[in-house]
Enzyme design. Structure first.
Site, PDB file in Angstrom:
ATOM      1  N   ALA A  51       0.891  -1.237   0.044  1.00 36.32           N
ATOM      2  CA  ALA A  51       0.010   0.074  -0.023  1.00 36.32           C
ATOM      3  C   ALA A  51       0.815   1.328  -0.118  1.00 36.32           C
ATOM      4  CB  ALA A  51      -1.087  -0.155   1.079  1.00 36.32           C
ATOM      5  N   VAL A  76      -4.388  -2.431   4.467  1.00 31.37           N
ATOM      6  CA  VAL A  76      -3.560  -2.137   5.762  1.00 31.37           C
ATOM      7  C   VAL A  76      -4.274  -2.593   7.115  1.00 31.37           C
ATOM      8  CG1 VAL A  76      -1.990  -0.599   6.963  1.00 31.37           C
ATOM      9  CG2 VAL A  76      -2.635  -0.229   4.521  1.00 31.37           C
ATOM     10  N   ILE A  77      -3.573  -3.369   7.685  1.00 25.97           N
ATOM     11  CA  ILE A  77      -4.354  -4.236   8.876  1.00 25.97           C
ATOM     12  C   ILE A  77      -3.392  -3.759  10.124  1.00 25.97           C
ATOM     13  CG2 ILE A  77      -4.954  -6.320  10.347  1.00 25.97           C
ATOM     14  CD1 ILE A  77      -5.185  -7.766   7.285  1.00 25.97           C
ATOM     15  N   THR A  81       2.014  -2.009  16.344  1.00 21.76           N
ATOM     16  CA  THR A  81       3.010  -0.837  16.335  1.00 21.76           C
ATOM     17  C   THR A  81       2.327   0.067  15.348  1.00 21.76           C
ATOM     18  OG1 THR A  81       3.971  -1.643  14.299  1.00 21.76           O
ATOM     19  CG2 THR A  81       4.895  -2.663  15.969  1.00 21.76           C
ATOM     20  N   HIS A  83       3.223   1.117  12.720  1.00 15.91           N
ATOM     21  CA  HIS A  83       3.386   1.166  11.131  1.00 15.91           C
ATOM     22  C   HIS A  83       2.089   1.382  10.603  1.00 15.91           C
ATOM     23  CE1 HIS A  83       5.562  -0.616   7.945  1.00 15.91           C
ATOM     24  NE2 HIS A  83       4.666  -1.426   7.600  1.00 15.91           N
ATOM     25  N   PHE A 108      -9.464   5.649  -4.209  1.00 16.72           N
ATOM     26  CA  PHE A 108      -8.943   4.996  -2.897  1.00 16.72           C
ATOM     27  C   PHE A 108      -9.536   3.744  -2.639  1.00 16.72           C
ATOM     28  CE2 PHE A 108      -8.570   4.813   1.429  1.00 16.72           C
ATOM     29  CZ  PHE A 108      -6.897   4.879   1.737  1.00 16.72           C
ATOM     30  N   ARG A 122     -14.889  -7.578   4.367  1.00 18.55           N
ATOM     31  CA  ARG A 122     -15.279  -6.630   3.510  1.00 18.55           C
ATOM     32  C   ARG A 122     -14.759  -6.941   1.933  1.00 18.55           C
ATOM     33  NH1 ARG A 122     -14.449  -4.761   8.420  1.00 18.55           N
ATOM     34  NH2 ARG A 122     -15.601  -2.720   9.166  1.00 18.55           N
TER      35      ARG A 122
END
Length: 155
Positions: A51, A76-77, A81, A83, A108, A122
């Site tokens: 990503a 993005v999971i 942290t 990140h 997007f 999803r």
């Protein structure tokens, strides 16, 4: 040469990271475009590592002027942290900048979830089908752009 909606060239830009999710999103997007009459040869799938890489790739693709729209697909999971915040924020901000400058729709299509299970729900073509929704956004934006062409700059 045909100039209808089916002849529009659409780039599906897909992050390989979290591929179990992004491949489902890709399939949903592809199915939606085909269901709306888009020719398979006018739908191009391009891959990037993750990503984080979507904005720079979307910019390059837009600059090529080969496509009428770009759907940037990623996932993005959230982890343990910070990140997640950096990657999701960069993807969002970067794609937003590309969308404003590109002159073509840039969608997007990045899922940002707390868990892998949420992402799977999803992404599922038979569930929430967010990939299909991302493609639909591109189609809706293409329609809007066609009905409201940009005016040439004043000399």
């Amino acid at each position: 040469m045909e100039t209808g909606p089916a002849s529009l060239r659409i780039a599906l830009l897909v992050a390989r990271f979290n591929s179990m999710i992004t491949e489902q999103l890709l399939e949903g997007a592809r199915q939606r475009l085909l269901a709306h009459g888009h020719e398979p040869e006018n739908i191009e799938v391009l891959y990037v590592p993750g990503a984080w890489d979507l904005p720079q790739a979307a910019r390059r693709i837009a600059e090529s002027r080969r496509y009428d729209a770009i759907v940037a697909i990623g996932c993005v999971i959230r982890g343990e942290t910070a990140h997640f915040d950096y990657v999701a924020g960069h993807a969002s901000d970067g794609l937003g900048q590309v969308a404003l400058a590109a002159g073509i729709p840039v969608v997007f299509g990045v899922l940002t979830t707390d868990t892998g299970e949420q992402a799977l729900l999803r992404a599922n073509v038979y569930g929430a089908d967010k990939g299909g929704e991302f493609a639909q956004s591109a189609l809706d934006m293409l329609s809007l752009y066609a009905s409201h062409p940009a005016r040439p700059a004043d000399p």
